[in-house]
Design a protein around this motif. Structure first.
Motif, short mmCIF file in Angstrom:
data_model
loop_
_atom_site.label_atom_id
_atom_site.label_comp_id
_atom_site.label_asym_id
_atom_site.label_seq_id
_atom_site.Cartn_x
_atom_site.Cartn_y
_atom_site.Cartn_z
N ILE A 286 40.28 25.03 45.64
CA ILE A 286 40.35 26.49 45.78
C ILE A 286 39.54 27.06 44.62
N TYR A 287 38.51 27.81 44.96
CA TYR A 287 37.55 28.30 43.96
C TYR A 287 37.87 29.75 43.64
N ALA A 288 38.00 30.07 42.35
CA ALA A 288 38.37 31.41 41.92
C ALA A 288 37.29 31.99 41.02
N GLY A 289 36.99 33.26 41.22
CA GLY A 289 36.02 33.96 40.38
C GLY A 289 36.45 35.40 40.18
N THR A 290 35.79 36.08 39.27
CA THR A 290 36.12 37.46 38.96
C THR A 290 34.88 38.20 38.49
N PHE A 291 34.89 39.52 38.67
CA PHE A 291 33.80 40.36 38.18
C PHE A 291 34.12 40.96 36.81
N SER A 292 35.25 40.61 36.22
CA SER A 292 35.64 41.21 34.94
C SER A 292 34.68 40.84 33.83
N LYS A 293 34.22 39.58 33.80
CA LYS A 293 33.32 39.14 32.73
C LYS A 293 31.86 39.43 33.04
N SER A 294 31.48 39.41 34.31
CA SER A 294 30.07 39.60 34.66
C SER A 294 29.70 41.07 34.78
N LEU A 295 30.64 41.93 35.19
CA LEU A 295 30.38 43.37 35.29
C LEU A 295 31.22 44.12 34.26
N PHE A 296 32.47 44.46 34.62
CA PHE A 296 33.36 45.06 33.62
C PHE A 296 34.80 44.95 34.12
N PRO A 297 35.77 44.80 33.21
CA PRO A 297 37.14 44.48 33.61
C PRO A 297 37.87 45.62 34.32
N ALA A 298 37.45 46.88 34.13
CA ALA A 298 38.14 47.98 34.79
C ALA A 298 38.02 47.92 36.31
N LEU A 299 37.11 47.10 36.84
CA LEU A 299 36.99 46.94 38.28
C LEU A 299 38.26 46.36 38.89
N ARG A 300 38.89 45.41 38.19
CA ARG A 300 40.08 44.71 38.69
C ARG A 300 39.79 44.10 40.06
N VAL A 301 38.71 43.32 40.16
CA VAL A 301 38.34 42.67 41.41
C VAL A 301 38.05 41.20 41.13
N ALA A 302 38.76 40.33 41.82
CA ALA A 302 38.53 38.88 41.76
C ALA A 302 38.47 38.36 43.19
N TRP A 303 38.21 37.06 43.33
CA TRP A 303 38.16 36.50 44.68
C TRP A 303 38.57 35.04 44.66
N LEU A 304 38.96 34.57 45.83
CA LEU A 304 39.26 33.16 46.08
C LEU A 304 38.39 32.67 47.24
N VAL A 305 37.94 31.42 47.14
CA VAL A 305 37.35 30.72 48.27
C VAL A 305 38.30 29.59 48.62
N VAL A 306 38.91 29.66 49.80
CA VAL A 306 39.93 28.69 50.17
C VAL A 306 39.36 27.73 51.21
N PRO A 307 39.90 26.51 51.32
CA PRO A 307 39.45 25.57 52.36
C PRO A 307 39.62 26.17 53.75
N GLN A 308 38.73 25.78 54.64
CA GLN A 308 38.71 26.36 55.98
C GLN A 308 40.05 26.21 56.68
N GLN A 309 40.70 25.05 56.53
CA GLN A 309 41.95 24.82 57.25
C GLN A 309 43.11 25.64 56.71
N GLN A 310 42.93 26.30 55.55
CA GLN A 310 44.00 27.11 54.97
C GLN A 310 43.77 28.61 55.16
N VAL A 311 42.71 29.00 55.86
CA VAL A 311 42.41 30.42 56.02
C VAL A 311 43.55 31.15 56.72
N GLU A 312 44.09 30.57 57.77
CA GLU A 312 45.16 31.23 58.53
C GLU A 312 46.40 31.43 57.65
N ALA A 313 46.77 30.40 56.88
CA ALA A 313 47.95 30.50 56.03
C ALA A 313 47.77 31.59 54.97
N PHE A 314 46.59 31.63 54.34
CA PHE A 314 46.34 32.67 53.35
C PHE A 314 46.32 34.05 53.99
#
Length: 443
Positions: A286-314
């Motif tokens: 499960i891959y996690a990233g955020t825009f807090s360090k690359s842009l600015f933390p006030a955005l409060r936006v992050a993301w996950l990339v989950v395995p294809q078979q877990q998309v429905e559960a998430f």
């Protein structure tokens, strides 16, 4: 010193000396440029730096004003205690270079999006995150990190902790064990405590997390969270043999790997190792990233990339933990990515951080400090002898926002260290000043 920094320094001195009163309006950038005989962009950069540091306030068409908090402690302008309210403290971690963010460009993109919004943009947003942003992130990861994923595998969350809560709600059960780097990012531990998971500290050495130690002591753990590209806080990279060993363990044990790729974009020398997710044929990462360090933390936006078979559960759990990031913010980030501004910004910031790190390293060495070499990142570690917590307490009392390496440890033992960021040191003189303040504070 660049001309815009000279202008910014002169304005700060005038504010500190009381020549410019709090709440007073500054001339427009066009007028100031004509008076000083410089380009308008030079004045805009000076004003922008002072806005980021809290000395000035922009009030739209009304103009630019002296911040009411900027004159606090004006009788002692060199003192850290007179730092403008809201401005980053010296060495404050977790922040990108606020003065270098292209705010004018960002405002234009956001304004365009706002003008183009229709009444249908006022309905409840997608719980998984705005589709245009998920598509833009998928394209960015494919070309920059060699991660082949589809937009439906991406889940937008309001910050990294929220991303981890989505993972625990979807996949974890009370009592499940999770490997954590020791020392490691301490602010995420409460999320796993709340999920009633068992926290298993795994030591870190020059090759990253000691995978053999984790297998030997906690073989049945259900999760492992690590920062393989640039370990937080030591800055080492997980070696390629250990990455393969980690994947083999995850496959054989049916465990989940959470890869936190929080600042891999900021590597100064050589090419970074490929992310574990790019090697994830078995789909256990499960891959996690955020825009807090690359842009600015006030955005409060992050993301996950989950395995294809877990998309429905998430997807089912996003109805309980929906993305609450404002739609306008998500659309603006998507445009910023798709139009190439993100790439250009990262390229500029790599050069900026490389220079600012050199400034701080040299300043600390001139004060007799020992800096741990790193290949990238937006923070550094300074070795110290004795009680690093005690030294940090003295530095923080003097207004310096450093942290003790011991506070990032769980059970491991090792040499003491002081953690600090260099991102908002805007000149070599500033780096020398705060390094001197640090020496005076802890001695």
């Amino acid at each position: 010193m660049p001309r815009y920094q000279q202008i910014a320094r002169q304005l700060k001195q005038a504010i500190s000396d009381g020549e410019l009163a709090a709440g007073s309006r500054l001339p427009s950038s066009r007028t100031m440029a004509l008076e000083l005989g410089v380009a308008r962009a030079t004045v805009e950069n000076a004003y922008g730096e002072l806005v980021a540091q809290g000395w000035l306030d922009r009030r739209g068409q009304a103009g630019t004003f002296i911040s009411p908090s900027a004159t606090t402690g004006a009788n002692n302008p060199a003192s850290v205690a007179s730092h403008p309210q809201g401005a980053p403290r010296p060495f404050q971690m977790g922040l990108p270079a606020l003065d270098a963010f292209p705010r004018a460009l960002w405002a234009r993109i956001m304004g365009r999006r706002l003008r183009l919004q229709t009444r249908y943009d006022l309905v409840m947003p997608e719980a998984q995150g705005e589709s245009t942003l998920r598509q833009a992130i998928a394209e960015y990861l494919r070309f920059s990190r060699s991660i082949d994923c589809q937009p439906e595998q991406i889940f937008i969350t309001p910050g990294f902790q929220a991303a981890m809560r989505l993972v625990t709600h979807t996949l974890a059960k009370p009592g499940d064990g999770i490997w954590l780097e020791d020392p490691g990012y301490r602010y995420v531990r409460p999320v796993f405590d709340d999920a009633k998971m068992a926290l298993h500290p795994v030591p870190v050495d020059d090759e990253g997390m000691q995978i053999e130690y984790g297998i030997r002591h906690f073989p049945n753990a259900r999760f492992a969270l690590l920062t393989p590209a640039h370990q937080s806080p030591l800055g080492v990279a997980l070696s390629l043999p250990r990455r393969r060993q980690l994947l083999d363990w995850a496959v054989s044990n049916q465990s989940w790997l959470i890869e936190d790729d929080y600042d891999s974009e900021f590597r100064y020398h050589g090419k970074p190792l490929p992310p574990i997710k790019s090697l994830d044929g078995p789909q256990r990462v499960i891959y996690a990233g955020t825009f807090s360090k690359s842009l600015f933390p006030a955005l409060r936006v992050a993301w996950l990339v989950v395995p294809q078979q877990q998309v429905e559960a998430f997807s089912r759990h996003t109805h309980l933990l929906p993305c609450t990031a404002p739609l306008l913010i998500q659309q603006t980030i998507a445009d910023f990515l798709r139009e190439g501004h993100f790439w250009r910004h990262l390229k500029k910031m790599r050069l900026c951080y490389s220079q600012r790190r050199v400034w701080l390293e040299q300043a600390l060495q001139q004060q007799g400090f020992d800096v741990v070499p790193q290949a990238g990142g937006i923070q550094l570690v300074m070795r110290v002898r004795g009680d690093d917590r005690g030294l940090v307490a003295k530095a923080r009392a003097a207004g310096l926002a450093v942290q003790a390496l011991s506070d990032w440890r769980m059970v491991s033992q090792g040499e003491g260290g002081i953690l600090m960021s260099f991102t908002n040191l805007t000149s070599q003189g500033m780096a020398q000043q705060v390094a001197k303040q640090l020496r005076e504070a802890i001695t």
